[in-house]
Design a protein around this motif. Structure first.
Motif, PDB file in Angstrom:
ATOM      1  N   ILE A 273       0.846  -1.203  -0.069  1.00  0.00           N
ATOM      2  CA  ILE A 273       0.045  -0.022   0.184  1.00  0.00           C
ATOM      3  C   ILE A 273       0.960   1.106   0.075  1.00  0.00           C
ATOM      4  O   ILE A 273       0.624   2.138  -0.807  1.00  0.00           O
ATOM      5  CB  ILE A 273      -0.976   0.017   1.119  1.00  0.00           C
ATOM      6  N   HIS A 274       1.754   1.557   0.785  1.00  0.00           N
ATOM      7  CA  HIS A 274       2.694   2.307   0.844  1.00  0.00           C
ATOM      8  C   HIS A 274       3.663   2.644  -0.478  1.00  0.00           C
ATOM      9  O   HIS A 274       3.690   3.895  -0.685  1.00  0.00           O
ATOM     10  CB  HIS A 274       3.861   2.184   2.014  1.00  0.00           C
ATOM     11  N   GLN A 275       3.853   1.551  -1.015  1.00  0.00           N
ATOM     12  CA  GLN A 275       4.373   1.570  -2.553  1.00  0.00           C
ATOM     13  C   GLN A 275       3.538   2.066  -3.507  1.00  0.00           C
ATOM     14  O   GLN A 275       4.103   2.991  -4.306  1.00  0.00           O
ATOM     15  CB  GLN A 275       4.906   0.332  -2.718  1.00  0.00           C
ATOM     16  N   ALA A 276       2.129   1.713  -3.260  1.00  0.00           N
ATOM     17  CA  ALA A 276       1.293   2.317  -4.313  1.00  0.00           C
ATOM     18  C   ALA A 276       1.076   3.841  -4.174  1.00  0.00           C
ATOM     19  O   ALA A 276       0.721   4.401  -5.123  1.00  0.00           O
ATOM     20  CB  ALA A 276      -0.009   1.440  -4.208  1.00  0.00           C
ATOM     21  N   ILE A 277       0.998   4.198  -2.858  1.00  0.00           N
ATOM     22  CA  ILE A 277       0.700   5.599  -2.664  1.00  0.00           C
ATOM     23  C   ILE A 277       2.033   6.235  -3.166  1.00  0.00           C
ATOM     24  O   ILE A 277       2.131   7.315  -3.908  1.00  0.00           O
ATOM     25  CB  ILE A 277       0.933   5.954  -1.149  1.00  0.00           C
ATOM     26  N   GLU A 278       3.156   6.006  -2.960  1.00  0.00           N
ATOM     27  CA  GLU A 278       4.614   6.619  -3.574  1.00  0.00           C
ATOM     28  C   GLU A 278       4.675   6.466  -4.981  1.00  0.00           C
ATOM     29  O   GLU A 278       4.717   7.771  -5.389  1.00  0.00           O
ATOM     30  CB  GLU A 278       5.786   5.933  -2.766  1.00  0.00           C
ATOM     31  N   ASP A 279       4.247   5.542  -5.538  1.00  0.00           N
ATOM     32  CA  ASP A 279       4.347   5.423  -6.982  1.00  0.00           C
ATOM     33  C   ASP A 279       3.236   6.214  -7.341  1.00  0.00           C
ATOM     34  O   ASP A 279       3.364   6.951  -8.638  1.00  0.00           O
ATOM     35  CB  ASP A 279       3.834   3.979  -7.413  1.00  0.00           C
ATOM     36  N   TYR A 280       2.012   6.598  -7.107  1.00  0.00           N
ATOM     37  CA  TYR A 280       1.141   7.368  -7.344  1.00  0.00           C
ATOM     38  C   TYR A 280       1.419   8.690  -7.178  1.00  0.00           C
ATOM     39  O   TYR A 280       1.347   9.730  -8.174  1.00  0.00           O
ATOM     40  CB  TYR A 280      -0.215   7.207  -6.748  1.00  0.00           C
ATOM     41  N   ASN A 281       2.060   9.198  -5.998  1.00  0.00           N
ATOM     42  CA  ASN A 281       2.501  10.720  -5.920  1.00  0.00           C
ATOM     43  C   ASN A 281       3.672  10.975  -6.752  1.00  0.00           C
ATOM     44  O   ASN A 281       3.990  11.969  -7.298  1.00  0.00           O
ATOM     45  CB  ASN A 281       3.051  10.683  -4.429  1.00  0.00           C
ATOM     46  N   GLN A 282       4.365   9.832  -7.338  1.00  0.00           N
ATOM     47  CA  GLN A 282       5.824  10.221  -8.159  1.00  0.00           C
ATOM     48  C   GLN A 282       5.163  10.025  -9.726  1.00  0.00           C
ATOM     49  O   GLN A 282       6.074  10.017 -10.510  1.00  0.00           O
ATOM     50  CB  GLN A 282       6.923   8.978  -8.025  1.00  0.00           C
ATOM     51  N   GLY A 283       3.957   9.938  -9.867  1.00  0.00           N
ATOM     52  CA  GLY A 283       3.581   9.924 -11.403  1.00  0.00           C
ATOM     53  C   GLY A 283       3.814   8.845 -12.112  1.00  0.00           C
ATOM     54  O   GLY A 283       3.493   8.859 -13.337  1.00  0.00           O
ATOM     55  N   ARG A 284       3.759   7.602 -11.247  1.00  0.00           N
ATOM     56  CA  ARG A 284       4.231   6.391 -12.130  1.00  0.00           C
ATOM     57  C   ARG A 284       2.801   5.684 -12.496  1.00  0.00           C
ATOM     58  O   ARG A 284       2.867   4.849 -13.138  1.00  0.00           O
ATOM     59  CB  ARG A 284       4.877   5.519 -11.142  1.00  0.00           C
ATOM     60  N   PHE A 285       1.672   6.227 -12.370  1.00  0.00           N
ATOM     61  CA  PHE A 285       0.623   5.585 -12.928  1.00  0.00           C
ATOM     62  C   PHE A 285       0.134   6.347 -14.190  1.00  0.00           C
ATOM     63  O   PHE A 285      -0.841   5.984 -14.734  1.00  0.00           O
ATOM     64  CB  PHE A 285      -0.553   6.096 -11.977  1.00  0.00           C
ATOM     65  N   GLY A 286       0.965   7.165 -14.866  1.00  0.00           N
ATOM     66  CA  GLY A 286       0.738   7.621 -15.920  1.00  0.00           C
ATOM     67  C   GLY A 286       0.213   9.123 -16.035  1.00  0.00           C
ATOM     68  O   GLY A 286      -0.154   9.582 -14.875  1.00  0.00           O
ATOM     69  N   TYR A 287      -0.508   9.430 -17.050  1.00  0.00           N
ATOM     70  CA  TYR A 287      -1.060  11.052 -17.020  1.00  0.00           C
ATOM     71  C   TYR A 287      -2.490  10.519 -17.660  1.00  0.00           C
ATOM     72  O   TYR A 287      -2.777   9.969 -18.547  1.00  0.00           O
ATOM     73  CB  TYR A 287      -0.440  11.810 -17.769  1.00  0.00           C
ATOM     74  N   LEU A 288      -3.495  11.616 -17.189  1.00  0.00           N
ATOM     75  CA  LEU A 288      -4.685  11.671 -17.693  1.00  0.00           C
ATOM     76  C   LEU A 288      -5.162  12.942 -17.405  1.00  0.00           C
ATOM     77  O   LEU A 288      -5.113  13.410 -16.235  1.00  0.00           O
ATOM     78  CB  LEU A 288      -5.772  10.435 -17.009  1.00  0.00           C
ATOM     79  N   GLU A 289      -5.660  13.520 -18.549  1.00  0.00           N
ATOM     80  CA  GLU A 289      -6.099  15.001 -18.390  1.00  0.00           C
ATOM     81  C   GLU A 289      -7.363  14.994 -17.526  1.00  0.00           C
ATOM     82  O   GLU A 289      -8.384  14.360 -17.598  1.00  0.00           O
ATOM     83  CB  GLU A 289      -6.469  15.693 -19.652  1.00  0.00           C
ATOM     84  N   GLU A 290      -7.694  16.059 -16.633  1.00  0.00           N
ATOM     85  CA  GLU A 290      -8.990  16.112 -15.995  1.00  0.00           C
ATOM     86  C   GLU A 290     -10.081  16.562 -16.859  1.00  0.00           C
ATOM     87  O   GLU A 290      -9.984  17.276 -17.933  1.00  0.00           O
ATOM     88  CB  GLU A 290      -9.068  17.295 -14.885  1.00  0.00           C
TER      89      GLU A 290
END
Length: 290
Positions: A273-290
């Motif tokens: 879970i901590h890794q998922a939060i870090e990966d999200y905060n570091q932009g590793r989930f890609g990019y999607l325009e609002e």
């Protein structure tokens, strides 16, 4: 010997809450009721509601997921989807959208533009389907299943039909590919229509009454917006429609692994879970325009 799968409870819809400004849902599990439906971790049921016409579509903005799949089933209304893996689509009544978040995606869901402009009835189900540990960090995927292309079995005596989203019914395979054994159908029953389902004893099983009313195993009656949860005893379920009815049928082999959940992340350990939060905060989930 009685082979009937016994009813555990018939559950009424919990109080609704809003997800974003476009989805009014009743969370049957894990929040509403403490029942084990693994591999289904969550079921948000959007009972029928009328949305007024609106120029700016209602919905849920960009948010992440990791470690599971989201399955959205449309009954009324239309939803548009976009994700950071480049997938997009619209589901209309009868359609299903099966998104595998796995290692992580960003996505957003909105009322489809034309539906938003006219408004009208809206009714959906969203399921979170857990992934086995070995698949949680796999490649994200997307399956769009149109009702017109859906495998189905016609019931005898004009009883209706069983639409097979995943699994098998009477030897006919459903359209969705799954990572663990899952049976998922829409039973569209005409008044007096009868259907029989057979699932292994250890499969966690439930019926969500979307429309109408049904008699289960010749005795218990359930009406629209009720969820019928079964015990892990017996294999056979008999359903008879007391009026024209739609029933979502869920059954699956439990995933016997530890669960760690935080918001939109469903993993096996707190460290993941901590890794998922870090990966999200570091932009590793890609990019999607609002």
């Amino acid at each position: 010997m009685d082979n009937t799968k016994q009813i555990n409870n018939i559950l009424k819809a919990p109080a609704p809450h809003m997800v974003g400004d476009g989805f009014r849902v009743h969370n049957f599990f894990p929040g509403g009721y403490e029942i084990d439906m693994s591999p289904f971790f969550l079921m948000d049921y959007g009972s029928k509601i009328e949305f007024s016409a609106r120029k700016e579509p209602r919905g849920v903005g960009v948010h992440p997921h990791r470690g599971f799949e989201t399955v959205t089933i449309a009954y009324h209304g239309a939803v548009a989807h976009h994700d950071s893996s480049g997938n997009s689509g619209v589901i209309y009544p009868g359609d299903v959208q099966w998104m595998t978040a796995a290692s992580g995606v960003l996505h957003k869901e909105y009322h489809e533009t034309n539906y938003s402009l006219t408004g009208g009835p809206f009714q959906m189900v969203q399921l979170w389907v857990n992934l086995p540990a070995k698949n949680k960090m796999g490649k994200p995927g997307y399956q769009a299943i149109k009702q017109a292309d859906m495998a189905h079995v016609d019931l005898p005596e004009n009883g209706g039909k069983i639409e097979i989203i995943a699994g098998h019914y009477e030897g006919i395979k459903g359209n969705a590919n799954t990572f663990s054994p899952i049976e998922l159908y829409n039973a569209r029953l005409n008044k007096g229509g009868k259907a029989t389902f057979n699932f292994p004893e250890n499969f966690n099983t439930g019926l969500m009454v979307i429309e109408g009313s049904i008699k289960v195993n010749g005795s218990e009656t359930a009406v629209a917006d009720n969820f019928i949860h079964f015990k892990n005893k017996g294999k056979e379920i008999k359903v008879e429609a007391l009026e024209n009815s739609v029933v979502l049928v869920l059954s699956g082999e439990p995933i016997d692994e530890p669960i760690a959940q935080y918001g939109p992340f469903l993993m096996n350990t707190e460290a993941e879970i901590h890794q998922a939060i870090e990966d999200y905060n570091q932009g590793r989930f890609g990019y999607l325009e609002e």
